[in-house]
Design an enzyme around this catalytic site. Structure first.
Site, mmCIF file in Angstrom:
data_model
loop_
_atom_site.group_PDB
_atom_site.id
_atom_site.type_symbol
_atom_site.label_atom_id
_atom_site.label_comp_id
_atom_site.label_asym_id
_atom_site.label_seq_id
_atom_site.Cartn_x
_atom_site.Cartn_y
_atom_site.Cartn_z
ATOM 1 C CE LYS A 204 5.107 -4.201 -3.325
ATOM 2 N NZ LYS A 204 3.800 -3.802 -3.835
ATOM 3 C CD GLU A 210 5.571 4.514 9.977
ATOM 4 O OE1 GLU A 210 6.282 4.253 8.982
ATOM 5 O OE2 GLU A 210 4.561 5.229 9.911
ATOM 6 N N GLY A 265 0.447 -4.176 -1.059
ATOM 7 C CA GLY A 265 0.626 -4.411 0.378
ATOM 8 C C GLY A 265 -0.612 -4.996 1.042
ATOM 9 N NE ARG A 266 -5.335 -1.024 -0.767
ATOM 10 C CZ ARG A 266 -4.438 -0.242 -1.346
ATOM 11 N NH1 ARG A 266 -3.243 -0.071 -0.797
ATOM 12 N NH2 ARG A 266 -4.716 0.372 -2.481
ATOM 13 C CD GLU A 351 -3.443 2.042 2.206
ATOM 14 O OE1 GLU A 351 -3.063 2.786 3.113
ATOM 15 O OE2 GLU A 351 -2.910 0.946 1.968
ATOM 16 C CG HIS A 382 -23.866 -4.489 26.181
ATOM 17 N ND1 HIS A 382 -24.800 -4.467 27.187
ATOM 18 C CD2 HIS A 382 -23.989 -5.697 25.577
ATOM 19 C CE1 HIS A 382 -25.443 -5.626 27.223
ATOM 20 N NE2 HIS A 382 -24.972 -6.386 26.243
ATOM 21 C CE LYS A 514 4.165 6.374 3.444
ATOM 22 N NZ LYS A 514 4.604 5.484 2.382
HETATM 23 C C1 G6Q Z 1 -0.836 -1.224 1.439
HETATM 24 C C2 G6Q Z 1 0.041 -0.084 1.477
HETATM 25 C C3 G6Q Z 1 0.746 0.111 2.790
HETATM 26 C C4 G6Q Z 1 2.026 -0.711 2.936
HETATM 27 C C5 G6Q Z 1 2.796 -0.178 4.148
HETATM 28 C C6 G6Q Z 1 4.053 -0.954 4.408
HETATM 29 O O1 G6Q Z 1 -1.449 -1.567 0.468
HETATM 30 O O2 G6Q Z 1 0.899 -0.111 0.406
HETATM 31 O O3 G6Q Z 1 -0.083 -0.138 3.891
HETATM 32 O O4 G6Q Z 1 1.739 -2.056 3.067
HETATM 33 O O5 G6Q Z 1 3.092 1.163 3.960
HETATM 34 O O6 G6Q Z 1 4.905 -0.892 3.314
HETATM 35 P P1 G6Q Z 1 6.179 -1.787 3.242
HETATM 36 O O7 G6Q Z 1 5.756 -3.207 3.191
HETATM 37 O O8 G6Q Z 1 6.919 -1.375 2.007
HETATM 38 O O9 G6Q Z 1 6.982 -1.514 4.497
#
Ligand code: G6Q
Length: 548
Positions: A204, A210, A265-266, A351, A382, A514
């Site tokens: 996003k 990463e 994001g989630r 989260e 198990h 971070k």
């Molecule tokens: C989700 C968070 C988080 C996000 C990641 C990736 O709700 O905001 O998990 O999706 O940190 O972020 P980017 O899509 O900006 O790389």
């Protein structure tokens, strides 16, 4: 004390808990043979049974009174009409618009033309990749798609592509790289041919450490293995809100799929973040996923609270967490395809609701989000079910179970389902001392063995029962049903956030780590001894420096 814990609805539930806690679940079932009818709900092909919880009709009335006191119906409306309920980031939470059909107005503008434009772009692109008209630089059709993203830009697509594998084509294989650990990218690329590999950089912000590190490494791998600079635009596409950074990376605008800041994001698998899903299972199936979620949205908005699946699932969770004091929640899919569902829910729930400051900026004096974990059945049986049955903690569990298997070999599915029914019954009922004794007596009467060893083992064979479970059965795990199930949990999380008065759409708690990692990464570049941290962090960093 907070206004919530001092409120009438809260105090009434506390009093009521002391009554319900005296009654064993088995007793409740013996006394009322109609419990299942009273405490189960249906939505399309989905049946949700929450009768194996310590509840009675009064519990439900009191939980509904709490929901009304917290103005749940009003909050639901506010979310769907695009109010900026993500108050700490000043954003709306309009993931529902990604699967809507009607106009959705945000800041005076209908956002649906944008949503449809991106869906059409996804459709055209995924169709061309899947039918082979869009080819790699050497003229061969694409065979592999590598999604590079993390968190919300990874977990949803990973879970859905795994869950809907029976709908996938076998000529487009999806891969997911998220971790900054080089092993993740290396082991994925090792098996791939750059000529037929398509990369999706899903971020996003297009600034996540990463993802950007993996994206750069993937671009280097591509160039080092036969691809040229001019081929990058044909092999790399982006999903992002950040056009400038996407272009700087070398991806041209035509290959960018847009996202918006009103999608968290989630909550974003319904958007272009779902591109790997569309590539794996085709756009028709992706649309079915959206339809399933849309139908759950409609149900959530229009159904009275007491017949509303997300509302009841959320309130039952509140009952367990805030009044019975449970601290952990197991998610147990009796469907191998849903093996990544617990990991997906972990982010969605933890989260979103792992918060201790409420919407008014005050520290809460009640529990909020719980620990979510799980494993697909029967593997879990198990491994950790011992603790679920006889451990000292009570861990409520959700079982997710399809009536029809996509892989009906032998009598596997009957055996799988028999285990599911048996586990939830055993957790509810348990096995009393008398029942164990009666079993022993039968054995003694038919054999020549002595009583002594049986007596010693007796306490170990007792199961307390009274362990709460929710069972969610559905006809078959198809795209539409999966869409409904995911939306069910999204809205359950929202319901709980409203009760707890926390904002489920921000995630400030991921920032500190971070921030520190940025500084520490610079320090790790130097060879000098580290002295600027606490003794533990210094000691660990110096050990690493001496041993790398
Ligand atoms: C989700 C968070 C988080 C996000 C990641 C990736 O709700 O905001 O998990 O999706 O940190 O972020 P980017 O899509 O900006 O790389």
């Amino acid at each position: 004390m907070s206004t919530l814990t001092l409120s009438n609805a809260w105090l009434a539930l506390q009093d009521h808990q002391s009554v319900m806690a005296q009654q064993h679940l088995h007793e409740l079932f013996t006394r009322d043979p109609k419990r299942f009818n009273k405490f189960s709900l249906k939505f399309n092909d989905i049946l949700m049974d929450y009768s194996k919880h310590p509840i009675c009709p009064e519990t439900i009335s009191l939980l509904l009174a709490l929901a009304r006191q917290q103005e749940l119906e009003d909050w639901i409306e506010r979310m769907f009409r695009g109010e900026k309920i993500n108050n700490t980031e000043n954003h709306a939470a309009l993931h529902s618009a990604l699967r809507a059909e009607h106009p959705v107005v945000l800041d005076g503008v209908d956002i649906m033309p944008d949503v449809r434009r991106v869906l059409t772009q996804m459709e055209q692109f995924s169709t061309c990749v899947r039918n082979g008209t869009l080819k790699g630089y050497s003229g061969h059709p694409f065979t592999d798609v590598v999604n590079i993203g993390i968190g919300g830009s990874d977990l949803g697509p990973v879970m859905v592509t795994e869950a809907l594998k029976p709908y996938g084509s076998n000529h487009i294989i999806p891969h997911f790289v998220s971790n900054i650990d080089g092993t993740h990218l290396s082991t994925t690329l090792r098996r791939l041919n750059p000529e037929t590999t398509l990369f999706i950089i899903a971020s996003k912000t297009f600034s996540t450490q990463e993802t950007m590190a993996n994206a750069r490494a993937a671009r280097e791998w591509f160039l080092a293995h036969g691809g040229s600079k001019k081929d990058i635009s044909g092999h790399f596409v982006a999903v992002s809100t950040n056009r400038e950074e996407v272009e700087k990376f070398g991806i041209n605008s035509d290959n960018m799929f847009e996202l918006w800041d009103w999608v968290g994001g989630r909550y974003s698998l319904w958007s272009a973040i779902g591109l790997p899903i569309a590539l794996a299972i085709g756009m028709e199936n992706f649309y079915s996923l959206l339809i399933g979620a849309r139908e759950m949205d409609q149900h959530f908005i229009t159904t009275p609270l007491e017949k509303n699946l997300p509302v009841m699932l959320g309130l039952i969770g509140i009952w367990q967490i805030n009044f019975f004091g449970t601290r952990s929640h197991a998610v147990l899919p009796y469907d191998q395809s849903l093996q990544r569902f617990p990991a997906y829910l972990q982010q969605l729930e933890m989260e979103s609701n792992g918060k201790s400051i409420d919407r008014n900026g005050n520290e809460v004096d009640y529990s909020t989000g719980t620990v979510v974990w799980g494993e697909s059945g029967t593997n879990g049986q198990h491994a950790f079910y011992q603790l679920l049955h006889q451990g000292t903690q009570i861990i409520p569990a959700d079982f997710l179970v399809p009536c029809i298997s996509h892989n009906p070999i032998g009598d596997h599915h009957r055996l799988l389902l028999a285990n599911f029914f048996a586990q939830t019954e055993a957790m509810m009922r348990g096995k009393s001392k008398n029942e164990v004794r009666a079993e022993v007596e039968v054995e003694l009467s038919t054999s020549s063995i002595t009583e002594e060893p049986f007596k010693k083992l007796l306490p170990y064979k007792v199961f307390p029962g009274d362990r709460p479970t929710t069972s969610i059965l559905f006809k078959q795990l198809d795209p539409k049903t999966l869409g409904s199930l995911i939306a069910l949990y999204e809205h359950k999380v929202f319901v709980q956030s409203v009760i707890w008065n926390v904002n489920p759409f921000d995630q400030w708690g991921v920032e500190l780590g971070k921030q520190l990692a940025g500084k520490i990464s610079d320090e790790l570049e130097q060879e000098t001894q580290i002295t600027s941290h606490d003794s533990s962090t210094n000691g660990l960093m110096n050990y690493f420096k001496a041993n790398r």
